[in-house]
Design a protein around this motif. Structure first.
Motif, mmCIF file in Angstrom:
data_model
loop_
_atom_site.group_PDB
_atom_site.id
_atom_site.type_symbol
_atom_site.label_atom_id
_atom_site.label_comp_id
_atom_site.label_asym_id
_atom_site.label_seq_id
_atom_site.Cartn_x
_atom_site.Cartn_y
_atom_site.Cartn_z
ATOM 1 N N ASN A 177 0.824 -1.209 0.000
ATOM 2 C CA ASN A 177 0.000 0.000 0.000
ATOM 3 C C ASN A 177 0.863 1.267 0.000
ATOM 4 O OD1 ASN A 177 -2.414 -1.434 -0.017
ATOM 5 N ND2 ASN A 177 -2.578 -1.469 2.222
ATOM 6 N N TRP A 178 1.956 1.238 0.755
ATOM 7 C CA TRP A 178 2.840 2.403 0.779
ATOM 8 C C TRP A 178 3.492 2.618 -0.587
ATOM 9 C CZ3 TRP A 178 5.601 0.491 5.842
ATOM 10 C CH2 TRP A 178 4.702 0.618 6.910
ATOM 11 N N THR A 179 3.936 1.526 -1.184
ATOM 12 C CA THR A 179 4.541 1.624 -2.517
ATOM 13 C C THR A 179 3.541 2.181 -3.517
ATOM 14 O OG1 THR A 179 5.975 -0.277 -2.034
ATOM 15 C CG2 THR A 179 5.707 0.334 -4.347
ATOM 16 N N ASP A 180 2.319 1.663 -3.448
ATOM 17 C CA ASP A 180 1.275 2.114 -4.362
ATOM 18 C C ASP A 180 0.924 3.580 -4.129
ATOM 19 O OD1 ASP A 180 -0.737 1.363 -6.433
ATOM 20 O OD2 ASP A 180 -2.147 1.939 -4.858
ATOM 21 N N LYS A 181 0.992 4.024 -2.877
ATOM 22 C CA LYS A 181 0.697 5.416 -2.555
ATOM 23 C C LYS A 181 1.676 6.349 -3.262
ATOM 24 C CE LYS A 181 -1.766 6.854 0.306
ATOM 25 N NZ LYS A 181 -3.152 7.398 0.280
ATOM 26 N N VAL A 182 2.953 5.988 -3.256
ATOM 27 C CA VAL A 182 3.970 6.808 -3.935
ATOM 28 C C VAL A 182 3.733 6.804 -5.442
ATOM 29 C CG1 VAL A 182 6.445 7.126 -4.360
ATOM 30 C CG2 VAL A 182 5.655 6.388 -2.100
ATOM 31 N N VAL A 183 3.423 5.629 -5.976
ATOM 32 C CA VAL A 183 3.162 5.521 -7.413
ATOM 33 C C VAL A 183 1.982 6.401 -7.801
ATOM 34 C CG1 VAL A 183 2.467 3.975 -9.274
ATOM 35 C CG2 VAL A 183 4.130 3.200 -7.586
ATOM 36 N N GLN A 184 0.917 6.348 -7.016
ATOM 37 C CA GLN A 184 -0.282 7.117 -7.328
ATOM 38 C C GLN A 184 -0.031 8.620 -7.210
ATOM 39 O OE1 GLN A 184 -3.183 5.945 -8.522
ATOM 40 N NE2 GLN A 184 -2.302 3.891 -8.517
ATOM 41 N N ASN A 185 0.789 9.014 -6.256
ATOM 42 C CA ASN A 185 1.001 10.445 -6.010
ATOM 43 C C ASN A 185 1.975 11.083 -6.988
ATOM 44 O OD1 ASN A 185 -0.758 10.409 -3.889
ATOM 45 N ND2 ASN A 185 0.812 10.433 -2.296
ATOM 46 N N VAL A 186 3.093 10.396 -7.270
ATOM 47 C CA VAL A 186 4.145 11.037 -8.078
ATOM 48 C C VAL A 186 4.580 10.206 -9.274
ATOM 49 C CG1 VAL A 186 5.022 12.409 -6.157
ATOM 50 C CG2 VAL A 186 5.964 10.130 -6.559
ATOM 51 N N GLY A 187 3.979 9.027 -9.464
ATOM 52 C CA GLY A 187 4.322 8.217 -10.623
ATOM 53 C C GLY A 187 5.681 7.571 -10.553
ATOM 54 N N CYS A 188 6.227 7.491 -9.351
ATOM 55 C CA CYS A 188 7.548 6.882 -9.152
ATOM 56 C C CYS A 188 7.391 5.637 -8.286
ATOM 57 C CB CYS A 188 8.484 7.880 -8.476
ATOM 58 S SG CYS A 188 10.058 7.184 -7.933
ATOM 59 N N THR A 189 8.043 4.541 -8.674
ATOM 60 C CA THR A 189 7.943 3.297 -7.928
ATOM 61 C C THR A 189 9.160 3.098 -7.032
ATOM 62 O OG1 THR A 189 6.707 2.255 -9.733
ATOM 63 C CG2 THR A 189 7.687 0.788 -8.098
ATOM 64 N N PRO A 190 9.006 3.092 -5.718
ATOM 65 C CA PRO A 190 10.133 2.797 -4.823
ATOM 66 C C PRO A 190 10.701 1.409 -5.111
ATOM 67 C CG PRO A 190 8.292 3.722 -3.592
ATOM 68 C CD PRO A 190 7.774 3.412 -4.966
ATOM 69 N N THR A 191 12.020 1.308 -5.119
ATOM 70 C CA THR A 191 12.677 0.032 -5.435
ATOM 71 C C THR A 191 13.486 -0.527 -4.268
ATOM 72 O OG1 THR A 191 14.612 1.183 -6.313
ATOM 73 C CG2 THR A 191 12.842 0.641 -7.872
ATOM 74 N N ARG A 192 13.616 0.236 -3.194
ATOM 75 C CA ARG A 192 14.428 -0.221 -2.067
ATOM 76 C C ARG A 192 13.899 0.402 -0.788
ATOM 77 N NH1 ARG A 192 19.760 3.447 -3.686
ATOM 78 N NH2 ARG A 192 18.517 5.251 -4.320
ATOM 79 N N ALA A 193 14.260 -0.217 0.309
ATOM 80 C CA ALA A 193 13.833 0.272 1.619
ATOM 81 C C ALA A 193 15.013 0.210 2.571
ATOM 82 C CB ALA A 193 12.679 -0.560 2.145
ATOM 83 N N VAL A 194 15.083 1.189 3.458
ATOM 84 C CA VAL A 194 16.111 1.208 4.498
ATOM 85 C C VAL A 194 15.409 1.189 5.844
ATOM 86 C CG1 VAL A 194 18.070 2.439 5.486
ATOM 87 C CG2 VAL A 194 17.640 2.567 3.029
ATOM 88 N N THR A 195 15.917 0.369 6.749
ATOM 89 C CA THR A 195 15.315 0.272 8.070
ATOM 90 C C THR A 195 16.382 -0.121 9.086
ATOM 91 O OG1 THR A 195 13.434 -0.635 9.283
ATOM 92 C CG2 THR A 195 14.641 -2.163 7.865
ATOM 93 N N SER A 196 15.952 -0.347 10.311
ATOM 94 C CA SER A 196 16.864 -0.782 11.367
ATOM 95 C C SER A 196 16.718 -2.290 11.576
ATOM 96 C CB SER A 196 16.558 -0.039 12.670
ATOM 97 O OG SER A 196 15.214 -0.263 13.061
ATOM 98 N N LYS A 197 17.692 -2.864 12.245
ATOM 99 C CA LYS A 197 17.676 -4.310 12.478
ATOM 100 C C LYS A 197 16.464 -4.720 13.307
ATOM 101 C CE LYS A 197 20.554 -8.150 14.084
ATOM 102 N NZ LYS A 197 21.842 -8.536 14.719
ATOM 103 N N SER A 198 16.040 -3.862 14.236
ATOM 104 C CA SER A 198 14.890 -4.205 15.080
ATOM 105 C C SER A 198 13.630 -4.358 14.244
ATOM 106 C CB SER A 198 14.685 -3.138 16.155
ATOM 107 O OG SER A 198 14.387 -1.875 15.570
ATOM 108 N N VAL A 199 13.471 -3.509 13.219
ATOM 109 C CA VAL A 199 12.303 -3.621 12.345
ATOM 110 C C VAL A 199 12.446 -4.839 11.439
ATOM 111 C CG1 VAL A 199 11.008 -2.513 10.475
ATOM 112 C CG2 VAL A 199 11.841 -1.151 12.406
ATOM 113 N N LEU A 200 13.650 -5.076 10.932
ATOM 114 C CA LEU A 200 13.872 -6.258 10.107
ATOM 115 C C LEU A 200 13.483 -7.524 10.852
ATOM 116 C CD1 LEU A 200 14.989 -7.695 7.577
ATOM 117 C CD2 LEU A 200 17.243 -7.643 8.676
ATOM 118 N N ASN A 201 13.810 -7.593 12.134
ATOM 119 C CA ASN A 201 13.462 -8.775 12.928
ATOM 120 C C ASN A 201 11.952 -8.988 13.008
ATOM 121 O OD1 ASN A 201 16.132 -9.400 13.424
ATOM 122 N ND2 ASN A 201 16.218 -8.287 15.362
#
Length: 339
Positions: A177-201
């Motif tokens: 849904n977040w990816t689609d939100k960016v696509v709908q708003n600006v026509g750009c598709t996110p291709t990568r994500a950065v996060t912390s290890k705690s979220v990855l877990n």
């Protein structure tokens, strides 16, 4: 001329800083370095890259005039970042009157180690700014009498808070849904994500994700590589973590450990660079440019120098830069705060 001045001339220090090897930080990749001749630069905010169609005209009619709707500019002043360290008297004596070649080498290495540390201190502050920009869409500075705030223009609809602590949280649905939100708003598709290890877990222990990877064998160990293979197969951004830390030092001398990338953030990014790390001139560089024994082409983005003061008598190793990250693609990211 003292031995210190002979060994550590302005040109020698400039060459050392410019040519020294260093490992790129995440911010160096996302915000490549560039330099301007000045302190102010015109920063683009909300650079929507969707193409605008021209119109069909009849012959002998005036051409339609375009506009730059959705793009705003602001003139920003680069932040002055600097740090210095004092040479102790023992070190000065060792440099001027070494008792052996080994003692002289140790003293020289100590000075260049101070240069490295001061330059790294400046780089550390710059990296902290770049990661603050990514995780908040803003930059707030309030230190040493400097107070300023810059809003880079990440839309509020592309920022949210979510709870992924439950093992049955709908994480994949959220990312979609977040990816689609960016696509709908600006026509750009996110291709990568950065996060912390705690979220990855949280992702690695999520039952829905484990079932998507293993099926009925959901009790198997899930790795980041396996997770990214799943995300790639779903045309969702692949994940990288950034958990590096640094320290700040207060006026009382005490250190505080901080993170570059805020823990608990999950940020979707577009392909390519996000902006630039803009460096400008410093008063120190202007002074050194006026000397006949320094070459302009030797100046890098961060200037280091060794200088003396008369009252009290002392010698200092200092690094200084003027810098600020630009972020024209701030409207193409999604910032989520994960509980």
């Amino acid at each position: 001329m003292t031995r210190v001045e002979e060994l550590f001339s302005p040109q020698a220090i400039l060459n050392y800083v410019k040519n020294r090897e260093q490992t790129p930080m995440l911010g160096d990749i996302l915000f490549p370095e560039t330099k301007i001749e000045g302190l102010d630069f015109k920063m683009i905010k909300g650079a929507n890259n969707l193409p605008v169609s021209a119109s069909i005209h009849g012959f002998d009619t005036e051409t339609e005039i375009g506009s730059r709707d959705g793009i705003s500019y602001s003139v920003e002043e680069l932040a002055l970042i600097k740090r210095k360290i004092k040479m102790d008297e023992k070190l000065i004596i060792q440099l001027n009157f070494p008792r052996s070649t080994q003692e002289e080498t140790q003293a020289i290495n100590q000075i260049y180690n101070d240069v490295d540390n001061m330059v790294n201190s400046v780089k550390t502050r710059i990296e902290a700014m770049r990661m603050e920009v990514i995780t908040t869409g803003k930059l707030n500075i309030n230190e040493n009498g400097v107070k300023t705030s810059i809003d880079y223009g990440t839309p509020k609809v592309q920022q949210s808070t979510t709870d992924w602590t439950s093992t049955d949280a709908k994480i994949l649905e959220d990312i979609y849904n977040w990816t689609d939100k960016v696509v709908q708003n600006v026509g750009c598709t996110p291709t990568r994500a950065v996060t912390s290890k705690s979220v990855l877990n949280l992702l690695l222990t999520n039952m829905a994700i484990r079932k998507a990877v293993f099926g009925i064998n959901a009790d198997k160990l899930l790795t980041k590589d396996m997770l990214n293979q799943l995300l790639s197969s779903m045309d969702l951004p692949e994940i990288a973590t950034y958990d590096s830390q640094y320290r700040t030092q207060g006026n009382d001398g005490k250190y505080v450990v901080k993170r570059y990338f805020e823990d608990g953030k999950f940020v979707l990014l577009p392909e390519g660079k996000l902006g630039d790390t803009i460096y400008g001139l410093t008063a120190e560089e202007i002074e050194l440019r006026g000397k006949s024994d320094t070459k302009i082409e030797s100046f890098g983005n961060i200037v280091a120098e060794i200088y003396s003061t008369k009252d009290p008598v002392a010698r200092w190793t200092k690094a200084v830069a003027t810098c600020l990250p630009s972020f024209p693609y701030a409207d193409q990211i999604y910032i989520a705060k994960v509980k």
